[in-house]
Design a protein around this motif. Sequence first.
Motif, PDB file in Angstrom:
ATOM      1  N   ILE A  27       0.843  -1.188   0.000  1.00 52.59           N
ATOM      2  CA  ILE A  27       0.000   0.000   0.000  1.00 52.59           C
ATOM      3  C   ILE A  27       0.884   1.245   0.000  1.00 52.59           C
ATOM      4  O   ILE A  27       1.839   1.332   0.772  1.00 52.59           O
ATOM      5  N   LEU A  28       0.585   2.149  -0.895  1.00 52.47           N
ATOM      6  CA  LEU A  28       1.288   3.423  -0.979  1.00 52.47           C
ATOM      7  C   LEU A  28       0.456   4.441  -0.220  1.00 52.47           C
ATOM      8  O   LEU A  28      -0.704   4.678  -0.559  1.00 52.47           O
ATOM      9  N   CYS A  29       1.047   5.009   0.826  1.00 54.83           N
ATOM     10  CA  CYS A  29       0.356   6.021   1.622  1.00 54.83           C
ATOM     11  C   CYS A  29       0.971   7.383   1.340  1.00 54.83           C
ATOM     12  O   CYS A  29       2.144   7.602   1.622  1.00 54.83           O
ATOM     13  N   GLY A  30       0.166   8.263   0.782  1.00 56.95           N
ATOM     14  CA  GLY A  30       0.593   9.645   0.593  1.00 56.95           C
ATOM     15  C   GLY A  30       0.296  10.387   1.884  1.00 56.95           C
ATOM     16  O   GLY A  30      -0.863  10.645   2.191  1.00 56.95           O
ATOM     17  N   ASN A  31       1.319  10.670   2.664  1.00 64.83           N
ATOM     18  CA  ASN A  31       1.132  11.286   3.974  1.00 64.83           C
ATOM     19  C   ASN A  31       1.056  12.812   3.855  1.00 64.83           C
ATOM     20  O   ASN A  31       1.315  13.376   2.806  1.00 64.83           O
ATOM     21  N   ASP A  55      -3.097  16.685   5.260  1.00 66.37           N
ATOM     22  CA  ASP A  55      -3.537  17.930   5.887  1.00 66.37           C
ATOM     23  C   ASP A  55      -2.805  19.153   5.329  1.00 66.37           C
ATOM     24  O   ASP A  55      -3.245  20.285   5.516  1.00 66.37           O
ATOM     25  N   LEU A  56      -1.704  18.947   4.638  1.00 66.65           N
ATOM     26  CA  LEU A  56      -0.937  20.060   4.054  1.00 66.65           C
ATOM     27  C   LEU A  56      -1.185  20.154   2.548  1.00 66.65           C
ATOM     28  O   LEU A  56      -0.266  20.376   1.750  1.00 66.65           O
ATOM     29  N   ASP A  57      -2.422  19.996   2.151  1.00 59.38           N
ATOM     30  CA  ASP A  57      -2.799  19.954   0.733  1.00 59.38           C
ATOM     31  C   ASP A  57      -2.236  21.106  -0.094  1.00 59.38           C
ATOM     32  O   ASP A  57      -1.740  20.877  -1.202  1.00 59.38           O
ATOM     33  N   PRO A  58      -2.244  22.348   0.404  1.00 56.69           N
ATOM     34  CA  PRO A  58      -1.703  23.450  -0.427  1.00 56.69           C
ATOM     35  C   PRO A  58      -0.203  23.320  -0.712  1.00 56.69           C
ATOM     36  O   PRO A  58       0.286  23.869  -1.695  1.00 56.69           O
ATOM     37  N   ASP A  59       0.507  22.589   0.137  1.00 53.59           N
ATOM     38  CA  ASP A  59       1.961  22.464  -0.027  1.00 53.59           C
ATOM     39  C   ASP A  59       2.379  21.190  -0.758  1.00 53.59           C
ATOM     40  O   ASP A  59       3.565  20.867  -0.803  1.00 53.59           O
ATOM     41  N   ARG A  60       1.429  20.480  -1.326  1.00 48.27           N
ATOM     42  CA  ARG A  60       1.758  19.181  -1.926  1.00 48.27           C
ATOM     43  C   ARG A  60       2.707  19.296  -3.101  1.00 48.27           C
ATOM     44  O   ARG A  60       2.695  20.282  -3.829  1.00 48.27           O
ATOM     45  N   GLU A  61       3.560  18.283  -3.247  1.00 53.08           N
ATOM     46  CA  GLU A  61       4.519  18.225  -4.349  1.00 53.08           C
ATOM     47  C   GLU A  61       4.094  17.213  -5.410  1.00 53.08           C
ATOM     48  O   GLU A  61       4.559  17.274  -6.544  1.00 53.08           O
ATOM     49  N   VAL A  62       3.238  16.272  -5.017  1.00 55.48           N
ATOM     50  CA  VAL A  62       2.741  15.251  -5.938  1.00 55.48           C
ATOM     51  C   VAL A  62       1.214  15.334  -5.918  1.00 55.48           C
ATOM     52  O   VAL A  62       0.597  15.294  -4.850  1.00 55.48           O
ATOM     53  N   ARG A  82      -2.054   7.332 -10.274  1.00 60.38           N
ATOM     54  CA  ARG A  82      -1.610   6.697 -11.522  1.00 60.38           C
ATOM     55  C   ARG A  82      -0.381   5.809 -11.269  1.00 60.38           C
ATOM     56  O   ARG A  82      -0.296   4.695 -11.767  1.00 60.38           O
ATOM     57  N   PHE A  83       0.580   6.320 -10.479  1.00 62.16           N
ATOM     58  CA  PHE A  83       1.766   5.537 -10.139  1.00 62.16           C
ATOM     59  C   PHE A  83       1.367   4.240  -9.425  1.00 62.16           C
ATOM     60  O   PHE A  83       1.870   3.161  -9.748  1.00 62.16           O
ATOM     61  N   ALA A  84       0.457   4.357  -8.472  1.00 59.20           N
ATOM     62  CA  ALA A  84       0.008   3.176  -7.735  1.00 59.20           C
ATOM     63  C   ALA A  84      -0.654   2.163  -8.671  1.00 59.20           C
ATOM     64  O   ALA A  84      -0.378   0.966  -8.599  1.00 59.20           O
ATOM     65  N   GLN A  85      -1.499   2.654  -9.555  1.00 64.29           N
ATOM     66  CA  GLN A  85      -2.184   1.764 -10.491  1.00 64.29           C
ATOM     67  C   GLN A  85      -1.195   1.072 -11.427  1.00 64.29           C
ATOM     68  O   GLN A  85      -1.284  -0.140 -11.653  1.00 64.29           O
ATOM     69  N   GLU A  86      -0.242   1.817 -11.956  1.00 64.22           N
ATOM     70  CA  GLU A  86       0.758   1.250 -12.873  1.00 64.22           C
ATOM     71  C   GLU A  86       1.634   0.200 -12.196  1.00 64.22           C
ATOM     72  O   GLU A  86       2.131  -0.707 -12.849  1.00 64.22           O
ATOM     73  N   ASN A  87       1.813   0.321 -10.881  1.00 61.61           N
ATOM     74  CA  ASN A  87       2.663  -0.605 -10.133  1.00 61.61           C
ATOM     75  C   ASN A  87       1.873  -1.593  -9.275  1.00 61.61           C
ATOM     76  O   ASN A  87       2.442  -2.270  -8.419  1.00 61.61           O
ATOM     77  N   GLU A  88       0.573  -1.662  -9.529  1.00 65.85           N
ATOM     78  CA  GLU A  88      -0.318  -2.587  -8.818  1.00 65.85           C
ATOM     79  C   GLU A  88      -0.209  -2.432  -7.303  1.00 65.85           C
ATOM     80  O   GLU A  88      -0.048  -3.400  -6.570  1.00 65.85           O
ATOM     81  N   LEU A  89      -0.295  -1.182  -6.853  1.00 68.84           N
ATOM     82  CA  LEU A  89      -0.239  -0.864  -5.437  1.00 68.84           C
ATOM     83  C   LEU A  89      -1.594  -0.344  -4.992  1.00 68.84           C
ATOM     84  O   LEU A  89      -2.313   0.287  -5.769  1.00 68.84           O
ATOM     85  N   MET A  90      -1.931  -0.589  -3.752  1.00 70.66           N
ATOM     86  CA  MET A  90      -3.084   0.073  -3.171  1.00 70.66           C
ATOM     87  C   MET A  90      -2.637   1.507  -2.872  1.00 70.66           C
ATOM     88  O   MET A  90      -1.457   1.756  -2.677  1.00 70.66           O
ATOM     89  N   THR A 103      -3.111   9.957   3.444  1.00 75.97           N
ATOM     90  CA  THR A 103      -3.289   9.922   4.891  1.00 75.97           C
ATOM     91  C   THR A 103      -2.749  11.188   5.544  1.00 75.97           C
ATOM     92  O   THR A 103      -2.027  11.955   4.915  1.00 75.97           O
ATOM     93  N   SER A 104      -3.100  11.354   6.800  1.00 70.51           N
ATOM     94  CA  SER A 104      -2.532  12.431   7.604  1.00 70.51           C
ATOM     95  C   SER A 104      -2.227  11.874   8.979  1.00 70.51           C
ATOM     96  O   SER A 104      -3.135  11.498   9.725  1.00 70.51           O
ATOM     97  N   ALA A 105      -0.964  11.807   9.305  1.00 68.57           N
ATOM     98  CA  ALA A 105      -0.581  11.365  10.648  1.00 68.57           C
ATOM     99  C   ALA A 105      -1.003  12.406  11.686  1.00 68.57           C
ATOM    100  O   ALA A 105      -1.329  12.057  12.816  1.00 68.57           O
ATOM    101  N   LEU A 106      -1.051  13.658  11.283  1.00 70.51           N
ATOM    102  CA  LEU A 106      -1.427  14.726  12.207  1.00 70.51           C
ATOM    103  C   LEU A 106      -2.890  14.597  12.643  1.00 70.51           C
ATOM    104  O   LEU A 106      -3.197  14.620  13.828  1.00 70.51           O
ATOM    105  N   THR A 107      -3.784  14.426  11.671  1.00 69.71           N
ATOM    106  CA  THR A 107      -5.218  14.346  11.985  1.00 69.71           C
ATOM    107  C   THR A 107      -5.694  12.904  12.176  1.00 69.71           C
ATOM    108  O   THR A 107      -6.782  12.671  12.687  1.00 69.71           O
ATOM    109  N   GLY A 108      -4.893  11.942  11.719  1.00 66.49           N
ATOM    110  CA  GLY A 108      -5.287  10.531  11.798  1.00 66.49           C
ATOM    111  C   GLY A 108      -6.133  10.076  10.628  1.00 66.49           C
ATOM    112  O   GLY A 108      -6.527   8.914  10.552  1.00 66.49           O
ATOM    113  N   GLU A 109      -6.406  10.978   9.697  1.00 64.96           N
ATOM    114  CA  GLU A 109      -7.260  10.641   8.556  1.00 64.96           C
ATOM    115  C   GLU A 109      -6.670   9.497   7.730  1.00 64.96           C
ATOM    116  O   GLU A 109      -5.511   9.550   7.314  1.00 64.96           O
ATOM    117  N   ASN A 110      -7.456   8.460   7.537  1.00 65.95           N
ATOM    118  CA  ASN A 110      -7.126   7.282   6.723  1.00 65.95           C
ATOM    119  C   ASN A 110      -5.971   6.434   7.249  1.00 65.95           C
ATOM    120  O   ASN A 110      -5.556   5.494   6.567  1.00 65.95           O
TER     121      ASN A 110
END
Length: 113
Positions: free
Chosen positions: A17-21, A24-31, A38-46, A50-57
Amino acid sequence: MTSPDARMLASQSIVIILCGNKKDLDPDREVTFLEASRFAQENELMFLETSALTGENVEEAFVQCARKILNKIESGELDPERMGSGIQYGDAALRQLRSPRRAQAPSAQECGC
């Protein structure tokens, strides 16, 4: 390590599983979500963001991963009884309950009580 490396060194049936952590910092995202998805799908990854700060997902990542492993066990793609499968039952009682090779309990007709 890339997912082909993990599959070669572990198992072709490995669950990754690929977790994009830092969701919560959505405006600062780099990816972008689309790039990561798309990367996850191409590599057969879930994939989950997520957000470690808020606990989301965070818990959901573990739940989805465990559910996928269980589905692979139930379909026969993974066998916890096979050495090198990468998984095993942690409790001997569970092994006896889940094992398809377990002996059937005697029926009431066979009982001598």
